[in-house]
Design a protein around this motif. Structure first.
Motif, short mmCIF file in Angstrom:
data_model
loop_
_atom_site.label_atom_id
_atom_site.label_comp_id
_atom_site.label_asym_id
_atom_site.label_seq_id
_atom_site.Cartn_x
_atom_site.Cartn_y
_atom_site.Cartn_z
N ASN A 168 56.41 58.27 59.97
CA ASN A 168 56.28 58.31 58.51
C ASN A 168 55.21 57.28 58.16
O ASN A 168 55.50 56.11 57.95
N ARG A 169 53.95 57.70 58.08
CA ARG A 169 52.84 56.74 57.98
C ARG A 169 51.89 57.12 56.86
O ARG A 169 51.61 58.29 56.62
N LEU A 170 51.39 56.08 56.18
CA LEU A 170 50.37 56.23 55.14
C LEU A 170 49.06 55.65 55.67
O LEU A 170 49.02 54.51 56.10
N VAL A 171 48.00 56.47 55.65
CA VAL A 171 46.66 55.99 55.99
C VAL A 171 45.91 55.77 54.68
O VAL A 171 45.68 56.71 53.92
N GLN A 172 45.57 54.53 54.45
CA GLN A 172 44.90 54.16 53.21
C GLN A 172 43.48 53.69 53.52
O GLN A 172 43.28 52.76 54.30
N GLY A 173 42.51 54.37 52.94
CA GLY A 173 41.13 54.01 53.19
C GLY A 173 40.28 54.25 51.97
O GLY A 173 40.62 55.08 51.12
N ASP A 174 39.19 53.54 51.88
CA ASP A 174 38.30 53.70 50.74
C ASP A 174 37.63 55.07 50.80
O ASP A 174 37.67 55.77 51.82
N VAL A 175 37.02 55.46 49.70
CA VAL A 175 36.31 56.73 49.64
C VAL A 175 35.23 56.75 50.73
O VAL A 175 34.46 55.81 50.88
N GLY A 176 35.22 57.83 51.54
CA GLY A 176 34.21 57.97 52.57
C GLY A 176 34.46 57.17 53.83
O GLY A 176 33.56 57.00 54.65
N SER A 177 35.68 56.67 54.01
CA SER A 177 35.96 55.82 55.18
C SER A 177 36.27 56.61 56.44
O SER A 177 36.44 56.03 57.51
N GLY A 178 36.38 57.94 56.34
CA GLY A 178 36.58 58.76 57.53
C GLY A 178 38.02 59.06 57.86
O GLY A 178 38.39 59.12 59.04
N LYS A 179 38.85 59.29 56.84
CA LYS A 179 40.26 59.61 57.09
C LYS A 179 40.44 60.99 57.71
O LYS A 179 41.40 61.22 58.45
#
Length: 660
Positions: A303-314
């Motif tokens: 149960n994981r949240l990947v949080q990245g800025d716009v354009g960070s390559g999620k």
């Protein structure tokens, strides 16, 4: 009944309440003593100091004390009553009229309409306190319907309606501020002994917190502002502390009840995927992939949240997770909030996954019945390994043979129940949420305490910072010349409008600033840039039309794309390096950041132009902050300060205690 009173005792058994009044209190959620203790004030009024009549100011709200000099009841010819009380300063107070006064300033009249019973309350020579707006009635000063408090001998212990920070509560019909204040005061005075602090003395000392009984007394009737602040800090701690306990209990229960066969293999599949990407992953991407695969190896659901800025390559991170689950014999699903974004994910993921032997499918409302059935059959028999789609994925007729990983992109765009519906397609499946709307870490840990969090802080190599300019209408011609020059050099541009149609009339609450509608802006730009190819994209267009508009933009058949926020998330056109946002004050900080993130994806310098002539102070602060802040994480912190946590959270987290 006093010896049997507990915190769960119904308020109807408390002195002064009774069955009828308890029904009124129930409308505010006040049923038991506990409810009364935790029915916190909405705000406070500073009714200090209590002034003499000779000290009050005209047209100000004042708290004043005096002695009843006279009183009288007037009946009008229409059958109405006017009750009037004259207050005077005590004889020992010197009467010095204020400068410019046209009357004696030692006398103040209180006036009430249709309340004749007050004659039994305001007795001659009794001492009272009034709180209200000081008005002029001819040569007299008066207050109309002031709040009042009779000063008795025991009032020396402290007043509750005046002479202090006075609590102001939420009300309902047939309930006054005085009434609710008196009830809360009685509950606290007589029953605060029932409060048992769950925190030990040593723990409170370590954390620098007051005891709970003190906090409940002072939050309702503060002795001093510092005491109110100490009470507030203790109660805030309790709310977050017990919320986290609930979250962790839910997390433990979920993991215990939902066992999933571990994913023991698949690292080579992930390495093959990474090698095929054609670029080097950032440290944040590598770390997120490592955390995801380690989670999926365990015998409990991720149960994981990947949080990245716009354009960070999620998306690359999600692709790795999907490849990993397929390598272990499971299926994967990725749900996106819009067809435009879902289509883009489908094309991008197909390009990197199918060379690895992973079959991808697409499911959205735009599909024909025949194409839709093919995808449904492929998911049911397992011939489709990964499906990408919109809300269509959570419909009841979508069945997976063996779902191993569910990914939700731009998870904040979905409701709690929509996210849960995808998870329910296979209870126990691994669950990965992704967001490009950064949330302050402290807030994220509170909101998503049942999730593990991965953060991608850096951008891929080669990405240049986006220059942001906030300009007014007087700069429009200059900006258009700049835009034409950029296009001449091969660039493309977005022009974003808050509306499809322009409103017929400006809002009476705003300045008469033009409200930009996409249809009108498209028409205007088609004239201004008649030598350029100007396209249009908005939510009322059919799916095929939206798909063609985006494809034409990607293929450079469109040089300027006028659009609403339908392109807000995920759209990736590296050649687009100019973003113009009309009426930028109509957007929030997070939305502006998402829009700005549509450019800056290629090697060329990118520019984001904000058009707004707003004079609204909040909008000015918001746009000023956005212009100077390139980082989404910095913007998230600013947004938290400007709007508070509640608005950023948006939808209430299902199953969690609400925050007061």
């Amino acid at each position: 009944m006093n010896q049997f009173i507990s915190l769960e005792t119904p308020l109807r058994f408390i002195k002064g309440v009774g069955p009828e009044r308890s029904k009124t209190l129930e409308r505010l959620g006040l049923v038991t003593l506990t409810d009364a203790f935790y029915f916190f004030p909405r705000r406070y009024e500073n009714r200090w100091p209590i002034k003499k009549i000779s000290e009050i100011s005209f047209e100000e709200k004042e708290c004043v004390s005096g002695a009843v000099q006279s009183r009288g009841l007037i009946r009008t010819k229409y059958g109405k009553t006017i009750f009037k009380v004259a207050l005077e300063d005590p004889p020992e107070v010197p009467h010095e009229p204020a400068e410019g006064a046209l009357h004696r300033t030692d006398r103040l009249f209180g006036v009430w309409f249709n309340q004749p019973y007050l004659g039994k309350i305001f007795l001659p020579k009794s001492r009272v306190i009034f709180y209200g707006q000081v008005e002029r009635n001819g040569r007299q000063l008066q207050m109309t319907h002031p709040e009042y408090e009779i000063i008795h001998e025991d009032t020396a212990r402290g007043t509750i309606h005046s002479g202090r920070l006075v609590p102001i509560y939420a009300l309902t019909q047939d309930l006054s501020q005085k009434g609710i204040r008196q009830l809360i005061f009685r509950v606290i005075s007589e029953h605060v002994r029932l409060i048992q602090d769950p925190l030990t003395v040593s723990l409170r000392k370590t954390l620098g917190l007051e005891d709970l009984a003190f906090a409940l007394r002072e939050i309702h009737f503060p002795s001093t502002p510092p005491d109110r602040q100490s009470a507030y800090e203790r109660l805030v701690f309790d709310e977050f502390f017990f919320q986290q306990i609930v979250i962790q209990m839910k997390k433990a229960k979920f993991q215990k009840e939902n066992r999933l066969m571990a994913h023991p293999n698949g690292e080579e599949q992930v390495r093959s995927l990474i090698r095929s990407l054609g670029f080097e992953l950032t440290g944040g991407q590598k770390s997120a992939i490592r955390e995801i695969t380690n989670d999926m190896k365990k015998g409990r659901p991720m149960n994981r949240l990947v949080q990245g800025d716009v354009g960070s390559g999620k998306t690359a991170v999600a692709a790795a997770g999907l490849a990993f689950t397929v390598a272990n014999g499971f299926q994967g699903a990725l749900m996106a909030p819009t067809e435009v974004l879902a289509q883009q994910h489908y094309f991008n993921l197909t390009e990197v996954l199918e060379p690895l032997g992973i079959t991808c499918g697409y499911l959205a409302g735009e599909l024909s019945p025949q194409d839709r059935q093919k995808v449904l059959d492929g998911l049911a028999d397992g011939s489709i390994h990964v499906v990408i789609g919109t809300h269509a994925l959570i419909q009841s007729n979508v069945r997976f043979k063996n779902l191993g990983l569910a990914v939700v992109d731009e998870q904040h765009k979905f409701g709690v129940f929509q996210r849960a519906a995808l998870k329910e397609k296979r209870p126990g499946a691994h669950f990965l949420l992704m967001t490009a709307t950064p949330i302050p870490r402290t807030l994220a840990l509170t909101l998503y305490g049942d999730l593990d969090i991965s953060v991608i802080a850096e951008l891929p190599k080669g990405r240049q910072a986006i220059k942001t300019l906030w300009v007014g209408e007087n700069k429009r011609e200059e900006i258009y010349k700049f835009l034409d020059t950029r296009i001449e050099k091969g660039a493309q541009a977005y022009v974003i409008c808050p509306l499809i149609d322009e409103p017929q009339e400006p809002s009476p609450k705003s300045l008469p600033v033009r409200q930009a509608g996409a249809l009108a802006i498209h028409e205007a730009l088609s004239r201004v840039f008649s030598h350029r190819k100007v396209g249009l994209l908005h939510g009322r267009m059919k799916s095929a039309e939206k798909k063609k508009a985006m494809q034409d933009f990607k293929d450079r058949k469109i040089e300027i794309l006028v659009s609403t926020v339908v392109i807000e998330v995920g759209v990736d056109v590296p050649n687009a390096n100019v973003m113009i946002i009309e009426n930028a004050d109509k957007f929030g900080l997070a939305q502006l950041h998402q829009l700005r993130g549509r450019v800056g994806r290629g090697g060329a310098e990118s520019v984001c132009v904000l058009f707004s002539d707003t004079a609204n102070s909040e909008s000015v602060e918001r746009l000023g902050a956005f212009e100077s802040m390139p980082s989404g994480f910095d913007i998230a912190e600013k947004d938290l300060k400007l709007r508070g946590a509640g608005d950023i959270i948006g939808e209430k987290q299902h199953g969690l205690p609400s925050l007061r």
